[in-house]
Motif scaffolding. Structure first.
Motif, PDB file in Angstrom:
ATOM      1  N   VAL A 199      51.852  41.891  56.763  1.00  0.00           N
ATOM      2  CA  VAL A 199      50.745  40.982  57.011  1.00  0.00           C
ATOM      3  C   VAL A 199      50.698  40.001  55.837  1.00  0.00           C
ATOM      4  O   VAL A 199      50.614  40.423  54.679  1.00  0.00           O
ATOM      5  CB  VAL A 199      49.403  41.752  57.084  1.00  0.00           C
ATOM      6  N   ILE A 200      50.806  38.721  56.149  1.00  0.00           N
ATOM      7  CA  ILE A 200      50.851  37.708  55.089  1.00  0.00           C
ATOM      8  C   ILE A 200      49.632  37.814  54.195  1.00  0.00           C
ATOM      9  O   ILE A 200      49.716  37.777  52.973  1.00  0.00           O
ATOM     10  CB  ILE A 200      50.940  36.289  55.705  1.00  0.00           C
ATOM     11  N   TYR A 201      48.480  38.013  54.855  1.00  0.00           N
ATOM     12  CA  TYR A 201      47.237  38.037  54.112  1.00  0.00           C
ATOM     13  C   TYR A 201      47.243  39.092  53.013  1.00  0.00           C
ATOM     14  O   TYR A 201      46.861  38.835  51.873  1.00  0.00           O
ATOM     15  CB  TYR A 201      46.076  38.255  55.077  1.00  0.00           C
ATOM     16  N   SER A 202      47.743  40.300  53.338  1.00  0.00           N
ATOM     17  CA  SER A 202      47.679  41.343  52.313  1.00  0.00           C
ATOM     18  C   SER A 202      48.679  41.077  51.201  1.00  0.00           C
ATOM     19  O   SER A 202      48.445  41.410  50.041  1.00  0.00           O
ATOM     20  CB  SER A 202      47.844  42.749  52.900  1.00  0.00           C
ATOM     21  N   ALA A 203      49.798  40.444  51.531  1.00  0.00           N
ATOM     22  CA  ALA A 203      50.754  40.078  50.484  1.00  0.00           C
ATOM     23  C   ALA A 203      50.088  39.120  49.503  1.00  0.00           C
ATOM     24  O   ALA A 203      50.164  39.309  48.286  1.00  0.00           O
ATOM     25  CB  ALA A 203      51.977  39.414  51.115  1.00  0.00           C
ATOM     26  N   ILE A 204      49.397  38.134  50.053  1.00  0.00           N
ATOM     27  CA  ILE A 204      48.767  37.135  49.186  1.00  0.00           C
ATOM     28  C   ILE A 204      47.689  37.768  48.324  1.00  0.00           C
ATOM     29  O   ILE A 204      47.593  37.512  47.121  1.00  0.00           O
ATOM     30  CB  ILE A 204      48.157  36.015  50.051  1.00  0.00           C
ATOM     31  N   GLU A 205      46.910  38.652  48.969  1.00  0.00           N
ATOM     32  CA  GLU A 205      45.817  39.291  48.241  1.00  0.00           C
ATOM     33  C   GLU A 205      46.353  40.075  47.049  1.00  0.00           C
ATOM     34  O   GLU A 205      45.855  39.961  45.937  1.00  0.00           O
ATOM     35  CB  GLU A 205      45.086  40.227  49.199  1.00  0.00           C
ATOM     36  N   GLU A 206      47.419  40.844  47.300  1.00  0.00           N
ATOM     37  CA  GLU A 206      47.945  41.685  46.231  1.00  0.00           C
ATOM     38  C   GLU A 206      48.590  40.864  45.125  1.00  0.00           C
ATOM     39  O   GLU A 206      48.473  41.186  43.946  1.00  0.00           O
ATOM     40  CB  GLU A 206      48.974  42.668  46.799  1.00  0.00           C
ATOM     41  N   ILE A 207      49.294  39.814  45.518  1.00  0.00           N
ATOM     42  CA  ILE A 207      49.962  39.013  44.493  1.00  0.00           C
ATOM     43  C   ILE A 207      48.927  38.266  43.665  1.00  0.00           C
ATOM     44  O   ILE A 207      49.042  38.157  42.452  1.00  0.00           O
ATOM     45  CB  ILE A 207      50.983  38.063  45.138  1.00  0.00           C
ATOM     46  N   GLU A 208      47.877  37.817  44.343  1.00  0.00           N
ATOM     47  CA  GLU A 208      46.811  37.149  43.607  1.00  0.00           C
ATOM     48  C   GLU A 208      46.207  38.114  42.591  1.00  0.00           C
ATOM     49  O   GLU A 208      45.985  37.766  41.431  1.00  0.00           O
ATOM     50  CB  GLU A 208      45.743  36.655  44.581  1.00  0.00           C
ATOM     51  N   ALA A 209      45.989  39.360  43.029  1.00  0.00           N
ATOM     52  CA  ALA A 209      45.414  40.360  42.125  1.00  0.00           C
ATOM     53  C   ALA A 209      46.362  40.611  40.956  1.00  0.00           C
ATOM     54  O   ALA A 209      45.944  40.728  39.808  1.00  0.00           O
ATOM     55  CB  ALA A 209      45.135  41.652  42.883  1.00  0.00           C
ATOM     56  N   ALA A 210      47.674  40.681  41.256  1.00  0.00           N
ATOM     57  CA  ALA A 210      48.657  40.923  40.206  1.00  0.00           C
ATOM     58  C   ALA A 210      48.631  39.781  39.195  1.00  0.00           C
ATOM     59  O   ALA A 210      48.687  39.996  37.985  1.00  0.00           O
ATOM     60  CB  ALA A 210      50.050  41.051  40.808  1.00  0.00           C
ATOM     61  N   LEU A 211      48.528  38.555  39.726  1.00  0.00           N
ATOM     62  CA  LEU A 211      48.507  37.400  38.825  1.00  0.00           C
ATOM     63  C   LEU A 211      47.284  37.449  37.922  1.00  0.00           C
ATOM     64  O   LEU A 211      47.346  37.156  36.746  1.00  0.00           O
ATOM     65  CB  LEU A 211      48.492  36.106  39.641  1.00  0.00           C
ATOM     66  N   LYS A 212      46.172  37.825  38.522  1.00  0.00           N
ATOM     67  CA  LYS A 212      44.947  37.902  37.718  1.00  0.00           C
ATOM     68  C   LYS A 212      45.099  38.982  36.662  1.00  0.00           C
ATOM     69  O   LYS A 212      44.603  38.860  35.549  1.00  0.00           O
ATOM     70  CB  LYS A 212      43.735  38.154  38.608  1.00  0.00           C
ATOM     71  N   GLY A 213      45.806  40.064  37.040  1.00  0.00           N
ATOM     72  CA  GLY A 213      46.015  41.153  36.109  1.00  0.00           C
ATOM     73  C   GLY A 213      46.914  40.731  34.950  1.00  0.00           C
ATOM     74  O   GLY A 213      46.842  41.291  33.859  1.00  0.00           O
ATOM     75  N   MET A 214      47.780  39.737  35.227  1.00  0.00           N
ATOM     76  CA  MET A 214      48.687  39.292  34.170  1.00  0.00           C
ATOM     77  C   MET A 214      47.998  38.402  33.167  1.00  0.00           C
ATOM     78  O   MET A 214      48.507  38.144  32.093  1.00  0.00           O
ATOM     79  CB  MET A 214      49.836  38.484  34.768  1.00  0.00           C
ATOM     80  N   LEU A 215      46.829  37.907  33.570  1.00  0.00           N
ATOM     81  CA  LEU A 215      46.137  37.030  32.653  1.00  0.00           C
ATOM     82  C   LEU A 215      45.754  37.832  31.421  1.00  0.00           C
ATOM     83  O   LEU A 215      45.302  38.956  31.523  1.00  0.00           O
ATOM     84  CB  LEU A 215      44.872  36.491  33.311  1.00  0.00           C
ATOM     85  N   LYS A 216      45.942  37.249  30.300  1.00  0.00           N
ATOM     86  CA  LYS A 216      45.570  37.946  29.081  1.00  0.00           C
ATOM     87  C   LYS A 216      44.063  38.131  29.080  1.00  0.00           C
ATOM     88  O   LYS A 216      43.327  37.250  29.484  1.00  0.00           O
ATOM     89  CB  LYS A 216      45.991  37.100  27.890  1.00  0.00           C
ATOM     90  N   PRO A 217      43.596  39.301  28.628  1.00  0.00           N
ATOM     91  CA  PRO A 217      42.150  39.506  28.644  1.00  0.00           C
ATOM     92  C   PRO A 217      41.459  38.521  27.697  1.00  0.00           C
ATOM     93  O   PRO A 217      42.008  38.147  26.675  1.00  0.00           O
ATOM     94  CB  PRO A 217      41.994  40.939  28.157  1.00  0.00           C
ATOM     95  N   GLU A 218      40.275  38.111  28.105  1.00  0.00           N
ATOM     96  CA  GLU A 218      39.479  37.275  27.224  1.00  0.00           C
ATOM     97  C   GLU A 218      38.465  38.181  26.558  1.00  0.00           C
ATOM     98  O   GLU A 218      37.892  39.047  27.202  1.00  0.00           O
ATOM     99  CB  GLU A 218      38.724  36.233  28.051  1.00  0.00           C
ATOM    100  N   PHE A 219      38.241  37.976  25.280  1.00  0.00           N
ATOM    101  CA  PHE A 219      37.300  38.842  24.580  1.00  0.00           C
ATOM    102  C   PHE A 219      36.057  38.057  24.216  1.00  0.00           C
ATOM    103  O   PHE A 219      36.102  36.859  23.999  1.00  0.00           O
ATOM    104  CB  PHE A 219      37.952  39.398  23.308  1.00  0.00           C
ATOM    105  N   GLU A 220      34.945  38.754  24.174  1.00  0.00           N
ATOM    106  CA  GLU A 220      33.742  38.112  23.673  1.00  0.00           C
ATOM    107  C   GLU A 220      33.069  39.041  22.680  1.00  0.00           C
ATOM    108  O   GLU A 220      33.252  40.258  22.733  1.00  0.00           O
ATOM    109  CB  GLU A 220      32.794  37.761  24.818  1.00  0.00           C
TER     110      GLU A 220
END
Ligand SMILES: Nc1nc2c(ncn2[C@@H]2O[C@H](COP(=O)(O)OP(=O)(O)OP(=O)(O)O)[C@@H](O)[C@H]2O)c(=O)[nH]1
Length: 609
Positions: free
Chosen positions: A490-511
């Motif tokens: 299902v295209i939708y679930s592929a996109i959802e997971e890859i989007e999540a993975a990309l967000k996970g790759m973002l370096k954490p921001e600290f405050e």
């Protein structure tokens, strides 16, 4: 205005002169057009913070910047124009209308609508209801499109259906400038009503200027309210005929097969009223590839829709970057077809590669021409891709490059349409500037050792859309090389997971989170551990190992400190709360005075939005 000068060499000023460059052009190409030494352009760009060699393909933005600097207006030739010019060099005008003979042709229909409203069921019902007598019992194969014949006003009329429900195929083709669909059937479930994708589909159709027939589906379901659908759609300029508008609404039930004939009739009536569908069958065939895949036994196969002319076995055909001599043409029953006239979809055998959905096809004079066109297109695409892929190395990003994370992907799918839809959707994911999504390879067919090797070199992940590794060996290779293969259908679930993975790759921001403050009441000097602050916690808590700063008379005098030891009475403590006294050592930082304030804080990871 001064002409730009590099190392004493004056460069010409363009004074707004227009320079047209093909996609994937290099600085050397530009230099040739304006008659300068490419090395000078390299230097100018370097001065602007871009490092590019003379022969590297350069992207549009870089050319724009360079052009502005030198006073030239750079126009990149659009892919369409580029292709038109290529065909012109072979004396082919793809769009040329030849009206000398013009015969009516069947309408081409795409079914669109919201998820689960019954698109697939409707396409099935139409196909079943209209199996030609002689084919009764014959099993239809999915080839991406099929034709049905309908009795209308005592006449046999054909309608062609694009057999890929949903608007991905529709938009993928439009994105390539291929207008395939004459009429859209908009399916709306009467028990659910107008939904987001109903509106999306409707917008696509209206933007393309394609008339719509509304199929109000699932009228057999209890609680179905067909008149509500009519009402809802008036808001979107789809007014039913019975309400004085010009859109035909037909109540149907795809599952039990109710009113399918009425729907087909409505399609023909709409075609006759709104469109004058004609084409010249007596010319070399032209049209569009609907989909393609790699067949185990037959090699690359593609379903093409003939739009003008007549396609025959033996024709030298070129579609996108694939070419070949038509070895055989098959219909949706797997039966050989000898002649495919306008609006007829056929499966073509004999191509060298799998074309993309929406690639235009044409029949050339001979094999050689077909091959040359395909090869030139391939070269053009390669250059354009190189320009796109060349990471814009600015001096800034060059230095900061290690900060950018890249997710490299290899997309493999069962049909070219789904690979393209997936790629389009993935490239639309927006995760800001810190992460890059790079599709390093895409293709149709099983996952091969080559894909795994590529992924291993570029540390990429393989996405298998409805495909699996070619063999156990390939699977083992992936295991051994540590290459991840993810499977989706299902295209939708592929996109959802890859989007999540990309967000996970973002370096954490600290405050910074404030913990508390303590006032220094007394300073104890210890020869062993340095100065110790005798404090009263005035706010929040003091915590051992927490970060700290020292404030004197409202001014920060010590920053980046750590609570090295924390004592309550004589004992070590991990935390001391507001209202209690404690002893604090800031390690080697000894500049503390009575009346100073110690502030403590922690750096907490900020959740990404
Ligand atoms: N009762 C009833 N059920 C229907 C009818 N048409 C479709 N369905 C059911 O509705 C569900 C969705 O139908 P599909 O044809 O898969 O819908 P779709 O729009 O192709 O869905 P996606 O491919 O997920 O976008 C299935 O369970 C069908 O059996 C109908 O006319 N009556």
């Amino acid at each position: 205005m001064q002409a730009p000068s590099i190392g004493g060499v004056r460069l010409p000023r363009g004074n707004g002169q227009v320079v047209r460059l093909p996609r994937g052009a290099s600085l050397a190409d530009f230099a040739e057009r304006i008659d300068v030494d490419p090395a000078q352009l390299v230097q100018v760009l370097f001065g602007l913070g871009e490092m590019v060699t003379a022969t590297q393909s350069v992207d549009e933005d870089t050319f724009r910047v360079l052009g502005e600097e030198l006073g030239f207006e750079i126009q990149m030739v659009s892919p369409e124009d580029e292709d038109r010019e290529l065909l012109e060099s072979f004396d082919i005008d793809f769009e040329a209308e030849d009206d000398s003979i013009s015969m009516p042709r069947p309408p081409v229909v795409t079914v669109m609508g919201h998820v689960d409203h019954g698109k697939t069921k409707l396409l099935d019902a139409i196909r079943k209801e209209n199996i030609v007598e002689s084919e009764a019992g014959g099993i239809t194969q999915h080839i991406g499109a099929y034709q049905v014949s309908v009795e209308h006003d005592g006449q046999e009329r054909a309608i062609t259906f694009i057999d890929t429900p949903g608007h991905e195929a529709f938009t993928a083709m439009r994105a390539r400038g291929a207008q395939v669909t004459d009429i859209v059937i908009l399916v709306v479930a009467a028990d659910d009503g107008v939904m987001p994708q109903t509106i999306e589909a409707l917008n696509h159709a209206q933007a393309a200027g394609v008339p719509i027939v509304v199929a109000v589906n699932k009228i057999d379901v209890e609680g179905a309210n067909p008149s509500k659908i009519r009402q809802q759609l008036t808001e979107y300029n789809l007014v039913a005929e019975e309400y004085g508008g010009d859109t035909m609404f037909v109540d149907v039930a795809a599952k039990p097969g109710i009113n399918i004939d009425k729907l087909l009739e409505a399609v023909l009536l709409t075609a006759d009223a709104a469109l004058d569908l004609r084409a010249n069958p007596d010319m070399p065939a032209r049209g569009v590839a609907i989909e393609g895949h790699l067949d185990r036994g037959r090699g690359p196969v593609a379903t093409v829709l003939v739009q003008r002319g007549t396609l025959r076995p033996g024709d030298a055909i070129v579609t996108g970057q694939s070419y070949g001599r038509v070895r055989a043409m098959l219909d949706e029953y797997g039966k050989p077809v000898e002649e495919a006239e306008p609006s007829r979809p056929v499966l073509v055998l004999g191509l060298t590669a799998v074309p993309g959905a929406g690639d235009k096809f044409l029949v050339a004079d001979d094999d050689r021409t077909a091959r040359q066109i395909a090869e030139k297109r391939e070269a053009m695409e390669r250059n354009a891709a190189l320009a796109k892929a060349r990471k814009r190395v600015t001096l800034e990003s060059f230095m900061a490059e290690s900060k950018v994370e890249t997710l490299n992907l290899i997309l493999k799918g069962d049909v070219s349409g789904s690979v393209e839809a997936l790629e389009d959707a993935l490239l639309k994911i927006d995760v800001g500037d810190e992460v890059d999504l790079n599709i390093i390879h895409r293709g149709v067919g099983a996952i091969t050792a080559n894909d795994v090797n590529l992924a291993s070199i570029d540390r990429g992940i393989i996405i298998g859309f409805n495909v699996r590794p070619q063999s156990r060996t390939v699977e083992d290779l992936a295991d051994r090389e540590g290459v991840e293969i993810r499977y989706y259908s299902v295209i939708y679930s592929a996109i959802e997971e890859i989007e999540a993975a990309l967000k996970g790759m973002l370096k954490p921001e600290f405050e910074e989170v404030q913990l508390g403050t303590a006032e220094i009441r007394e300073v104890f000097r210890s020869s062993k551990i340095g100065n110790i602050a005798g404090c009263m916690v005035t706010n929040g808590i003091m915590r051992r190992n927490a970060s700290a700063r020292l404030v004197r008379d409202g001014v920060v005098v010590g920053e980046g400190l750590t609570i090295v030891s924390l004592r309550r009475e004589k004992d070590d403590a991990t935390e001391v709360r507001e209202g209690f006294e404690c002893g604090i050592s800031l390690g080697s930082f000894n500049d503390i005075k009575t009346g100073d304030t110690i502030e403590t804080y922690e750096m907490k990871e900020k959740p990404r939005g």
